[in-house]
Design a protein around this motif. Structure first.
Motif, PDB file in Angstrom:
ATOM      1  N   TRP A   1       0.573  10.288 -10.538  1.00  0.00           N
ATOM      2  CA  TRP A   1       1.940  10.035 -10.986  1.00  0.00           C
ATOM      3  C   TRP A   1       2.486   8.737 -10.392  1.00  0.00           C
ATOM      4  CZ3 TRP A   1       3.583  13.278 -14.756  1.00  0.00           C
ATOM      5  CH2 TRP A   1       4.844  12.984 -15.298  1.00  0.00           C
ATOM      6  N   LEU A   2       2.111   8.444  -9.156  1.00  0.00           N
ATOM      7  CA  LEU A   2       2.520   7.178  -8.543  1.00  0.00           C
ATOM      8  C   LEU A   2       1.975   5.997  -9.352  1.00  0.00           C
ATOM      9  CD1 LEU A   2       2.020   7.902  -4.722  1.00  0.00           C
ATOM     10  CD2 LEU A   2       4.156   7.156  -5.783  1.00  0.00           C
ATOM     11  N   MET A   3       0.721   6.111  -9.757  1.00  0.00           N
ATOM     12  CA  MET A   3       0.109   5.035 -10.547  1.00  0.00           C
ATOM     13  C   MET A   3       0.817   4.903 -11.887  1.00  0.00           C
ATOM     14  SD  MET A   3      -3.949   5.161  -9.607  1.00  0.00           S
ATOM     15  CE  MET A   3      -4.327   6.804 -10.141  1.00  0.00           C
ATOM     16  N   ARG A   4       1.152   6.043 -12.461  1.00  0.00           N
ATOM     17  CA  ARG A   4       1.830   6.044 -13.761  1.00  0.00           C
ATOM     18  C   ARG A   4       3.185   5.357 -13.680  1.00  0.00           C
ATOM     19  NH1 ARG A   4       2.697  11.425 -17.474  1.00  0.00           N
ATOM     20  NH2 ARG A   4       4.115  10.493 -18.951  1.00  0.00           N
TER      21      ARG A   4
ATOM     22  N   GLN B   1       0.841  -1.200   0.000  1.00  0.00           N
ATOM     23  CA  GLN B   1       0.000   0.000   0.000  1.00  0.00           C
ATOM     24  C   GLN B   1       0.877   1.251   0.000  1.00  0.00           C
ATOM     25  OE1 GLN B   1      -2.636   1.357   3.445  1.00  0.00           O
ATOM     26  NE2 GLN B   1      -4.145   0.864   1.881  1.00  0.00           N
ATOM     27  N   PHE B   2       0.621   2.101  -0.981  1.00  0.00           N
ATOM     28  CA  PHE B   2       1.272   3.408  -1.049  1.00  0.00           C
ATOM     29  C   PHE B   2       0.314   4.433  -0.431  1.00  0.00           C
ATOM     30  CE2 PHE B   2       4.854   3.049  -4.161  1.00  0.00           C
ATOM     31  CZ  PHE B   2       4.724   1.705  -4.459  1.00  0.00           C
TER      32      PHE B   2
ATOM     33  N   ILE C   1      -2.985   3.886  -2.583  1.00  0.00           N
ATOM     34  CA  ILE C   1      -3.022   3.012  -3.763  1.00  0.00           C
ATOM     35  C   ILE C   1      -2.569   1.627  -3.310  1.00  0.00           C
ATOM     36  CG2 ILE C   1      -2.276   2.708  -6.144  1.00  0.00           C
ATOM     37  CD1 ILE C   1      -1.203   5.629  -5.981  1.00  0.00           C
ATOM     38  N   ASP C   2      -3.346   0.607  -3.650  1.00  0.00           N
ATOM     39  CA  ASP C   2      -3.012  -0.767  -3.263  1.00  0.00           C
ATOM     40  C   ASP C   2      -2.542  -1.571  -4.475  1.00  0.00           C
ATOM     41  OD1 ASP C   2      -3.798  -0.423  -0.581  1.00  0.00           O
ATOM     42  OD2 ASP C   2      -5.904  -0.601  -1.184  1.00  0.00           O
ATOM     43  N   TYR C   3      -1.480  -2.316  -4.271  1.00  0.00           N
ATOM     44  CA  TYR C   3      -0.951  -3.176  -5.328  1.00  0.00           C
ATOM     45  C   TYR C   3      -0.820  -4.607  -4.813  1.00  0.00           C
ATOM     46  CZ  TYR C   3       0.420   0.936  -8.044  1.00  0.00           C
ATOM     47  OH  TYR C   3       0.417   2.098  -8.761  1.00  0.00           O
TER      48      TYR C   3
END
Lengths: 154, 140
Positions: B83-86, B64-65, B122-124
């Motif tokens: 931008w983090l997602m990008r 998780q960000f 943001i969760d990955y």
């Protein structure tokens, strides 16, 4: 230019230059030293506004290492708080440091804390008063504008 | 997994825009970072869950960000999140201790105003294959 702390010392309080650049609203660029100078001078003026009640300001700290250190520390504590507050978030530890510095200033003004090597203002006790205090004596040439009999008629 | 964070940090720092938008990435929880200058990004890990279907060491993490930005700059908060997602969506992290199998975004939230700062998350789901065997004493 602050007499008690330098911009380099303020920068050294943060983890890196990039962090300070963010705080001075120049992310990714060079540190805006004008902002650092502004907060340092603000902190010094704040301290002086209390200290001036009992000592000549700015206090000459060059001759006393201990005095220099304590002024340096409190100036940096106040300046660091002001800089961090630009980012909306200040930790409790930094708030406590600021409160401690403010209390220190107040204690100096009250006389609770003394600064042994700081210069005190020139005494005014030996100055001749411009006019005599109290009622004029018999030898006085000055004529009183208001006296009991004149006031009674009003 | 320290190596995974190191790889995320390298990718963050080497990007042209992220250090300007988000300043720095930290490993840990937001409460521990309260002392940190805004803006910043926190990365937390849940896992690993071992995927031992084959003989290779495949592990899965939920990463998780959390991006924190100044209250006075709501636009920057959204910009940082995007931008983090990008930069991290489906990225291939390079590190000597693992190969990246997948870096899949599972969700993104915010920005929301919380305790005086804007926060986005943001969760990955990250799947890696270790190149260094765990435990080290195990026979290959």
């Amino acid at each position: 230019m602050s007499n008690y702390a330098t911009t380099a010392e303020l920068i050294a309080r943060f983890e890196d230059d990039a962090t300070v650049a963010h705080l001075t609203d120049t992310p990714g660029g060079a540190i805006d030293t004008d902002v650092l100078t502004e907060v340092l001078e603000g902190a010094e003026s704040f301290i002086n506004s209390f200290v001036a009640k009992r000592y000549l300001v700015p206090v000459v700290v060059s001759g006393d290492t201990g005095l220099a250190q304590v002024f340096n520390k409190h100036t940096l504590d106040l300046a660091q708080y002001d800089l961090l507050a630009r980012g909306d978030l200040v930790s409790e530890a930094k708030v406590a440091l600021r409160d401690n510095a403010v209390q220190w200033c107040k204690d100096i003004a009250k006389g609770v804390i003394t600064l042994p090597s700081a210069n005190t203002p020139t005494s005014t006790a030996s100055r001749d008063p411009v006019v005599d205090y109290g009622y004029g004596d018999a030898d006085s040439d000055s004529e009183r504008v208001f006296n009991r009999s004149k006031v009674d008629r009003l | 997994m320290q190596a995974l964070f190191d790889a995320i940090q390298d990718r963050f720092d080497e990007d042209g825009a992220l250090p300007v938008l988000g300043r720095k990435v930290y490993q840990g929880f937001e409460s521990e970072r309260a002392k940190t200058v805004l803006p910043f990004v926190d990365v937390t890990f849940i896992g690993p869950a071992s995927v031992d279907t084959f003989k290779d060491d495949v592990e899965e993490y939920t990463v998780q960000f959390s991006a924190f930005t100044k209250r006075v700059r709501p636009r920057k908060a959204a910009e940082l999140k995007e931008w983090l997602m990008r930069v991290f969506d489906d990225c291939n992290l390079i590190h000597g201790e693992f190969y990246t199998v997948g870096f899949l975004r599972e969700g993104a939230h915010g920005p929301v105003l919380r305790d005086g700062v804007y926060q986005s998350t943001i969760d990955y789901r990250v799947t890696v294959q270790r190149t260094v065997m765990v435990p080290a004493v195990r026979c290959v």
